[in-house]
Write a protein that holds these residues in place. Structure first.
Motif, PDB file in Angstrom:
ATOM      1  N   VAL A  16      12.765   0.103   3.869  1.00  0.00           N
ATOM      2  CA  VAL A  16      11.424  -0.432   4.133  1.00  0.00           C
ATOM      3  C   VAL A  16      11.033  -1.450   3.061  1.00  0.00           C
ATOM      4  CG1 VAL A  16      10.607   1.538   5.487  1.00  0.00           C
ATOM      5  CG2 VAL A  16      10.279   1.533   3.020  1.00  0.00           C
ATOM      6  N   TYR A  17      11.553  -1.279   1.843  1.00  0.00           N
ATOM      7  CA  TYR A  17      11.300  -2.272   0.802  1.00  0.00           C
ATOM      8  C   TYR A  17      11.922  -3.616   1.197  1.00  0.00           C
ATOM      9  CZ  TYR A  17      10.917  -4.405  -3.825  1.00  0.00           C
ATOM     10  OH  TYR A  17      10.608  -5.246  -4.868  1.00  0.00           O
ATOM     11  N   GLN A  18      13.166  -3.585   1.645  1.00  0.00           N
ATOM     12  CA  GLN A  18      13.839  -4.821   2.055  1.00  0.00           C
ATOM     13  C   GLN A  18      13.214  -5.383   3.337  1.00  0.00           C
ATOM     14  OE1 GLN A  18      15.935  -6.534   0.264  1.00  0.00           O
ATOM     15  NE2 GLN A  18      15.814  -4.935  -1.320  1.00  0.00           N
ATOM     16  N   SER A  19      12.717  -4.529   4.198  1.00  0.00           N
ATOM     17  CA  SER A  19      12.019  -4.987   5.386  1.00  0.00           C
ATOM     18  C   SER A  19      10.762  -5.762   5.005  1.00  0.00           C
ATOM     19  CB  SER A  19      11.649  -3.792   6.272  1.00  0.00           C
ATOM     20  OG  SER A  19      10.922  -4.208   7.403  1.00  0.00           O
ATOM     21  N   THR A  20      10.058  -5.269   3.999  1.00  0.00           N
ATOM     22  CA  THR A  20       8.882  -5.985   3.506  1.00  0.00           C
ATOM     23  C   THR A  20       9.272  -7.344   2.947  1.00  0.00           C
ATOM     24  OG1 THR A  20       7.832  -3.876   2.960  1.00  0.00           O
ATOM     25  CG2 THR A  20       6.877  -5.857   1.990  1.00  0.00           C
ATOM     26  N   GLU A  21      10.389  -7.394   2.244  1.00  0.00           N
ATOM     27  CA  GLU A  21      10.871  -8.672   1.706  1.00  0.00           C
ATOM     28  C   GLU A  21      11.098  -9.669   2.845  1.00  0.00           C
ATOM     29  OE1 GLU A  21      11.473  -9.789  -1.521  1.00  0.00           O
ATOM     30  OE2 GLU A  21      10.289  -8.021  -1.997  1.00  0.00           O
ATOM     31  N   ALA A  22      11.663  -9.188   3.939  1.00  0.00           N
ATOM     32  CA  ALA A  22      11.877 -10.065   5.095  1.00  0.00           C
ATOM     33  C   ALA A  22      10.546 -10.530   5.668  1.00  0.00           C
ATOM     34  CB  ALA A  22      12.690  -9.332   6.160  1.00  0.00           C
ATOM     35  N   GLY A  23       9.567  -9.642   5.686  1.00  0.00           N
ATOM     36  CA  GLY A  23       8.242 -10.020   6.158  1.00  0.00           C
ATOM     37  C   GLY A  23       7.598 -11.069   5.278  1.00  0.00           C
ATOM     38  N   LEU A  24       7.789 -10.946   3.971  1.00  0.00           N
ATOM     39  CA  LEU A  24       7.245 -11.931   3.031  1.00  0.00           C
ATOM     40  C   LEU A  24       7.850 -13.315   3.277  1.00  0.00           C
ATOM     41  CD1 LEU A  24       7.274  -9.794  -0.239  1.00  0.00           C
ATOM     42  CD2 LEU A  24       5.236 -10.644   0.938  1.00  0.00           C
ATOM     43  N   GLN A  25       9.119 -13.361   3.609  1.00  0.00           N
ATOM     44  CA  GLN A  25       9.781 -14.637   3.886  1.00  0.00           C
ATOM     45  C   GLN A  25       9.312 -15.228   5.214  1.00  0.00           C
ATOM     46  OE1 GLN A  25      11.828 -16.302   1.740  1.00  0.00           O
ATOM     47  NE2 GLN A  25      11.256 -14.661   0.317  1.00  0.00           N
ATOM     48  N   ALA A  26       8.991 -14.365   6.174  1.00  0.00           N
ATOM     49  CA  ALA A  26       8.613 -14.843   7.512  1.00  0.00           C
ATOM     50  C   ALA A  26       7.151 -15.236   7.616  1.00  0.00           C
ATOM     51  CB  ALA A  26       8.925 -13.759   8.546  1.00  0.00           C
ATOM     52  N   ALA A  27       6.317 -14.723   6.729  1.00  0.00           N
ATOM     53  CA  ALA A  27       4.872 -14.933   6.835  1.00  0.00           C
ATOM     54  C   ALA A  27       4.478 -16.299   6.291  1.00  0.00           C
ATOM     55  CB  ALA A  27       4.124 -13.821   6.104  1.00  0.00           C
ATOM     56  N   THR A  28       4.707 -17.325   7.088  1.00  0.00           N
ATOM     57  CA  THR A  28       4.378 -18.691   6.702  1.00  0.00           C
ATOM     58  C   THR A  28       3.568 -19.348   7.811  1.00  0.00           C
ATOM     59  OG1 THR A  28       6.415 -19.562   7.678  1.00  0.00           O
ATOM     60  CG2 THR A  28       6.517 -18.879   5.369  1.00  0.00           C
TER      61      THR A  28
END
Length: 392
Positions: free
Chosen positions: A281-293
């Motif tokens: 879930v930590y790495q999933s959040t990282e992916a979300g941070l990259q996608a949230a543009t």
């Protein structure tokens, strides 16, 4: 002991309310709306600046009327009139509430009729994720009094406007987030096996108040051996011990604006499966941070996070979404859902909340608060620990 954090200024300048109302009236003109009325606290406060704990009482209704031109009009119980001296509202119309036989309905109908002579279209919050804070019988009475005027749903219009925050709003949310993050750090230092969920939550609650939160109206927890399966009911008096996983999800409030995120803690010999789920879930959040543009959609953010969880062996996501808007309410529109088509815009404040069922009856959920910027997004608080913290 951490010192109380420096809080931003309370309230807003008059120009803030003028800008909010001007944007609303521009949208009203596009939809041929003569007037609209608001009945719920967040919307009422957003356009009026009226902030009162009296909304906790269900006895009296409150109405804000916004015409297509000119200043908003408050139609409120007499007990609240004096409070509008602290707002930018000049036209305040009142009645001696409670008066069940006519609790402001005639007064509201008169105001709406006064401003709805051109297109005869009246706006009201009638859509999903909202409600009319008035008895159904009173609404039926209002419809009758308005005669042939058309009632139009404005929930999409209002939520679009509120979803993009001003600089002053963002600073209030940021402060609430920083207080919450400091509370989680405090708990990491003071959490011990043998405490109950309730004792852990109360310790964190008191620390957030000490650090500057006005209130912590939302603070829940769940725990269990190697995981948890219910994250919306606690805290309970369950004692925390070896092998347990504890989640605390909380929303601190400052000057009417919320934070909303969680943290997980392990106790003693937590099994490897739970630790791997935490890392997923930590790495999933990282992916979300990259996608949230800006320009990406809520569906894009969901897919980015779910792809990581799916690859990590997630059995499913029972929450129904993986994040949402945040601001004057703990959860606001929009939601990160599969196929979501809401475009992200600079100024949106959102949560990223990936969650997974990693084994039967065992969940792992992670949540952070972000601000969408011109070229990406930024965290509004300190990031969670990269690996599951173990107590004892």
């Amino acid at each position: 002991m951490t010192e109380a954090l420096k809080a931003p200024a309370r309230g807003f300048e008059r120009a803030e309310f003028e800008q909010r109302t001007a944007k609303l009236q521009q949208r009203m003109a596009q939809q041929d709306l003569d007037v609209l009325f608001l009945t719920t606290e967040p919307e009422f406060r957003y356009f009026s600046g009226f902030k009162s704990q009296f909304w906790e009482s269900p006895t009296r209704p409150w109405f804000l009327v916004v015409p297509a031109q000119g200043l908003p009009v408050a139609v409120v119980p007499e007990i609240g009139v004096a409070g509008f001296e602290q707002t930018w509202i000049e036209d305040v119309r009142s009645w001696p509430s409670p008066r069940p036989e006519d609790d402001g309905i005639s007064l509201l109908a008169e105001a709406l009729t006064e401003f709805s002579r051109d297109h005869r279209r009246v706006g009201a919050m009638l859509g999903p994720e909202t409600h009319l804070r008035m008895p159904a019988a009173n609404f039926a009475q209002l419809e009758q009094m308005l005669g042939s005027r058309e009632l139009v749903d404005i929930s999409t219009l209002i939520r679009d406007l509120r979803s993009v925050k001003s600089a002053a709003e963002i600073e209030k949310i940021r402060f609430a987030c920083e207080v919450t993050a400091a509370g989680f750090d405090y708990l990491l230092e003071h959490l011990r096996a043998g405490m109950t969920e309730r004792q852990a939550c109360k310790a964190m609650h008191l620390e957030m108040l000490r650090l500057g939160a006005d209130a912590c109206p939302y603070l829940i927890s769940a725990s269990g051996q190697g995981g948890y399966d219910n994250i919306i009911m606690g805290p309970t008096d369950r004692t925390l011990g070896d092998g347990d996983l504890l989640i605390i999800d909380t929303g601190a409030n400052f000057d009417g604006y919320f934070s909303d995120f969680d943290r997980n803690y392990g106790f003693g010999r937590v099994d490897d499966e739970a630790k791997r789920a935490y890392e997923a879930v930590y790495q999933s959040t990282e992916a979300g941070l990259q996608a949230a543009t800006p320009g990406r959609t809520t569906g894009d953010v969901w897919q980015a996070m779910w792809s990581v969880l799916e690859q990590a062996g997630a059995l499913g996501n029972d929450v129904g979404r993986m994040g949402h808007g945040l601001g004057m309410q703990l959860t606001e529109w929009p939601s990160h859902v599969p196929g979501g088509d809401v475009l992200l815009q600079p100024g949106m404040v959102l949560t990223l909340e990936p969650g997974m069922s990693f084994a039967p009856g065992r969940m792992m959920v992670h949540e952070e608060n972000i601000l969408v910027t011109e070229d990406g997004c930024e965290m509004l608080h300190k990031r969670a620990w990269e690996t599951l913290p173990i107590i004892g």
